[in-house]
Design an enzyme around this catalytic site. Sequence first.
Site, PDB file in Angstrom:
ATOM      1  N   HIS A  83     -29.207  26.438  22.346  1.00 26.81           N
ATOM      2  CA  HIS A  83     -29.676  27.388  21.336  1.00 26.81           C
ATOM      3  C   HIS A  83     -29.206  27.044  19.932  1.00 26.81           C
ATOM      4  CE1 HIS A  83     -31.545  29.320  24.505  1.00 26.81           C
ATOM      5  NE2 HIS A  83     -31.505  30.569  24.083  1.00 26.81           N
ATOM      6  N   ASP A 146     -24.531  38.490  18.922  1.00 27.33           N
ATOM      7  CA  ASP A 146     -25.589  39.500  19.051  1.00 27.33           C
ATOM      8  C   ASP A 146     -26.398  39.282  20.321  1.00 27.33           C
ATOM      9  OD1 ASP A 146     -24.765  40.350  16.633  1.00 27.33           O
ATOM     10  OD2 ASP A 146     -26.452  39.508  15.502  1.00 27.33           O
ATOM     11  N   GLU A 259     -22.577  46.038  11.561  1.00 23.14           N
ATOM     12  CA  GLU A 259     -23.453  44.949  11.124  1.00 23.14           C
ATOM     13  C   GLU A 259     -24.448  45.520  10.121  1.00 23.14           C
ATOM     14  OE1 GLU A 259     -25.542  42.128  13.398  1.00 23.14           O
ATOM     15  OE2 GLU A 259     -23.806  41.474  14.553  1.00 23.14           O
TER      16      GLU A 259
HETATM   17  C1  FAD Z   1     -31.161  34.448  19.540  1.00 20.19           C
HETATM   18  C2  FAD Z   1     -29.843  33.874  19.064  1.00 20.19           C
HETATM   19  C3  FAD Z   1     -28.888  34.744  18.549  1.00 20.19           C
HETATM   20  C4  FAD Z   1     -27.666  34.254  18.107  1.00 20.19           C
HETATM   21  N1  FAD Z   1     -26.737  35.123  17.644  1.00 20.19           N
HETATM   22  C5  FAD Z   1     -25.543  34.673  17.231  1.00 20.19           C
HETATM   23  C6  FAD Z   1     -24.547  35.579  16.785  1.00 20.19           C
HETATM   24  O1  FAD Z   1     -24.737  36.795  16.755  1.00 20.19           O
HETATM   25  N2  FAD Z   1     -23.364  35.064  16.385  1.00 20.19           N
HETATM   26  C7  FAD Z   1     -23.102  33.718  16.428  1.00 20.19           C
HETATM   27  O2  FAD Z   1     -21.990  33.316  16.068  1.00 20.19           O
HETATM   28  N3  FAD Z   1     -24.043  32.849  16.834  1.00 20.19           N
HETATM   29  C8  FAD Z   1     -25.244  33.293  17.227  1.00 20.19           C
HETATM   30  N4  FAD Z   1     -26.182  32.398  17.639  1.00 20.19           N
HETATM   31  C9  FAD Z   1     -25.911  30.967  17.491  1.00 20.19           C
HETATM   32  C10 FAD Z   1     -25.162  30.426  18.684  1.00 20.19           C
HETATM   33  O3  FAD Z   1     -23.823  30.859  18.686  1.00 20.19           O
HETATM   34  C11 FAD Z   1     -25.134  28.915  18.653  1.00 20.19           C
HETATM   35  O4  FAD Z   1     -26.431  28.427  18.522  1.00 20.19           O
HETATM   36  C12 FAD Z   1     -24.502  28.366  19.923  1.00 20.19           C
HETATM   37  O5  FAD Z   1     -24.180  27.018  19.747  1.00 20.19           O
HETATM   38  C13 FAD Z   1     -25.456  28.447  21.057  1.00 20.19           C
HETATM   39  O6  FAD Z   1     -24.781  28.255  22.267  1.00 20.19           O
HETATM   40  P1  FAD Z   1     -25.423  27.290  23.343  1.00 20.19           P
HETATM   41  O7  FAD Z   1     -24.713  27.568  24.613  1.00 20.19           O
HETATM   42  O8  FAD Z   1     -26.885  27.385  23.361  1.00 20.19           O
HETATM   43  O9  FAD Z   1     -24.904  25.913  22.731  1.00 20.19           O
HETATM   44  P2  FAD Z   1     -25.696  24.546  22.483  1.00 20.19           P
HETATM   45  O10 FAD Z   1     -26.728  24.752  21.458  1.00 20.19           O
HETATM   46  O11 FAD Z   1     -26.122  23.950  23.753  1.00 20.19           O
HETATM   47  O12 FAD Z   1     -24.495  23.684  21.882  1.00 20.19           O
HETATM   48  C14 FAD Z   1     -23.934  24.015  20.638  1.00 20.19           C
HETATM   49  C15 FAD Z   1     -22.892  23.000  20.210  1.00 20.19           C
HETATM   50  O13 FAD Z   1     -21.770  23.112  21.053  1.00 20.19           O
HETATM   51  C16 FAD Z   1     -21.570  21.921  21.778  1.00 20.19           C
HETATM   52  N5  FAD Z   1     -21.206  22.342  23.122  1.00 20.19           N
HETATM   53  C17 FAD Z   1     -21.967  22.981  24.051  1.00 20.19           C
HETATM   54  N6  FAD Z   1     -21.243  23.228  25.147  1.00 20.19           N
HETATM   55  C18 FAD Z   1     -20.006  22.753  24.905  1.00 20.19           C
HETATM   56  C19 FAD Z   1     -18.798  22.704  25.656  1.00 20.19           C
HETATM   57  N7  FAD Z   1     -18.705  23.207  26.893  1.00 20.19           N
HETATM   58  N8  FAD Z   1     -17.698  22.128  25.079  1.00 20.19           N
HETATM   59  C20 FAD Z   1     -17.751  21.622  23.837  1.00 20.19           C
HETATM   60  N9  FAD Z   1     -18.864  21.631  23.085  1.00 20.19           N
HETATM   61  C21 FAD Z   1     -19.969  22.200  23.622  1.00 20.19           C
HETATM   62  C22 FAD Z   1     -22.871  21.148  21.709  1.00 20.19           C
HETATM   63  O14 FAD Z   1     -22.673  19.760  21.818  1.00 20.19           O
HETATM   64  C23 FAD Z   1     -23.359  21.559  20.338  1.00 20.19           C
HETATM   65  O15 FAD Z   1     -22.724  20.824  19.325  1.00 20.19           O
HETATM   66  C24 FAD Z   1     -27.404  32.850  18.128  1.00 20.19           C
HETATM   67  C25 FAD Z   1     -28.377  31.982  18.632  1.00 20.19           C
HETATM   68  C26 FAD Z   1     -29.574  32.486  19.107  1.00 20.19           C
HETATM   69  C27 FAD Z   1     -30.583  31.538  19.647  1.00 20.19           C
END
Ligand code: FAD
Length: 405
Positions: A83, A146, A259
């Site tokens: 994400h 969120d 918020e």
């Molecule tokens: C609908 C939506 C709402 C959101 N709301 C918020 C919010 O309210 N607050 C907020 O702070 N963020 C929010 N986000 C953003 C979100 O926190 C980041 O996009 C986060 O990285 C997504 O987590 P993911 O598991 O999809 O990670 P990914 O997108 O898969 O990875 C993110 C990063 O972390 C690294 N990574 C993944 N897993 C690991 C691991 N186990 N160890 C080390 N590195 C790792 C990846 O290489 C990459 O650099 C939101 C995103 C979306 C799509």
Amino acid sequence: MIAYLEHFVHGNDTESTPNDDVSSLQGSFHFSPISIATKDFGGMKSSTPLAVIRPYSTSDVARAVKAATTTTNLTVAPRGNGHSINGQAMAEKGLVLDMRATAEEHFQLLYHDGVPYVDVSGGALWEEVLKRCVSQFQLVPRSWTDYLGLTVGGTLSNAGVSGQTFRYGPQTANVTELEVVTGKGDTLVCNENENSELFFATLGGLGQFGIITRARIVLQQAPDMVRWIRVIYSEFEDFTKDAEWLVTLPEGDGFDYVEGFVVANNDDSCNGWPTVPMGSNQVFDPVLVPSSAGPVLYCLELALHYRKTARSSDVNKKVDRLLGGLRFVEGIKFEDDVKYMDFLLRVKSVEEDAKAKGIWDAPHPWLNMFVSKSDIADFDREVFKKILKHGVGGPILVYPLLRSK
Ligand SMILES: Cc1cc2nc3c(=O)[nH]c(=O)nc-3n(C[C@H](O)[C@H](O)[C@H](O)COP(=O)(O)OP(=O)(O)OC[C@H]3O[C@@H](n4cnc5c(N)ncnc54)[C@H](O)[C@@H]3O)c2cc1C
């Protein structure tokens, strides 16, 4: 499987992905289709990895990283739930580790000095952590995002900021220990005292300092219910003063979640008044908006936790006392009592709705910024009121945080 990989390599640029890179992957790795890691939620970048590996345990992660270190070219990226918005979890011609496969490895409650913690896997979704913690222990993490369809490792590699951050700090401030697989493939436990550089680099480190396979998260008693409130402001100064005051109130005296967001001062279904009510039984009455209002309005979003044994008159009294000190537009107030879990999962219905309309997969050119208090009024004048006065076709969130957190 190796034959498949070799086929893939030969179909691409063999110079940058020589065969010895591939042969070092020989063994019992599990693979996912390449396609899951070529895109992310941002939809603005795409990249083709050599392979997507599904590690089921910390030792699988360590083996994959070690295998990559023996090659000349392979890069490795952990992928949580993908994400991100700018390809952060991608590895062009490298290995993507699909961390969701590790989701089940850790889940353990422990106490330290009477404080409860849970050990969870880096690949677990926050939504899964919430449900398991509530159903098994009646305890929950304190700081959230969120939307909870994100992995523990994914948000801890960023920050994890939401309406509880003013009180407890971001999610990265609510972790006391990590198990990390380093770039050499070593598995280390780190915390404030042990391997502390690795600990602080990995938190917010976008996967560049190590792969989080386990995180120890602080817990608190799970509330049963939430009074969820939205009020509207026409003046930015009133909105920021009230929001800034609310985040200074001590725990127990104020709201548990603060918020806010900006809406266009019109009836646009995606950017305007209709985006404010929390349910279909609530209606935004624009007649109540003062004629002095500008092109945008500001919505303060608040929540108060309570136990189901609490008397509703006590909850009402506390909410009335807090709202009584605020300067929102009289009459434009929306309230609902919802289960704590439903409140935390509130964006899930937005996701389902967007998926049904086919817009969840649209590009998301999102931007997160911390703006200092001294610049926020200028930011409103130049950015919200001018550049973004028609909205962005999605949420524009704005809320105060405390530097001390
Ligand atoms: C609908 C939506 C709402 C959101 N709301 C918020 C919010 O309210 N607050 C907020 O702070 N963020 C929010 N986000 C953003 C979100 O926190 C980041 O996009 C986060 O990285 C997504 O987590 P993911 O598991 O999809 O990670 P990914 O997108 O898969 O990875 C993110 C990063 O972390 C690294 N990574 C993944 N897993 C690991 C691991 N186990 N160890 C080390 N590195 C790792 C990846 O290489 C990459 O650099 C939101 C995103 C979306 C799509």
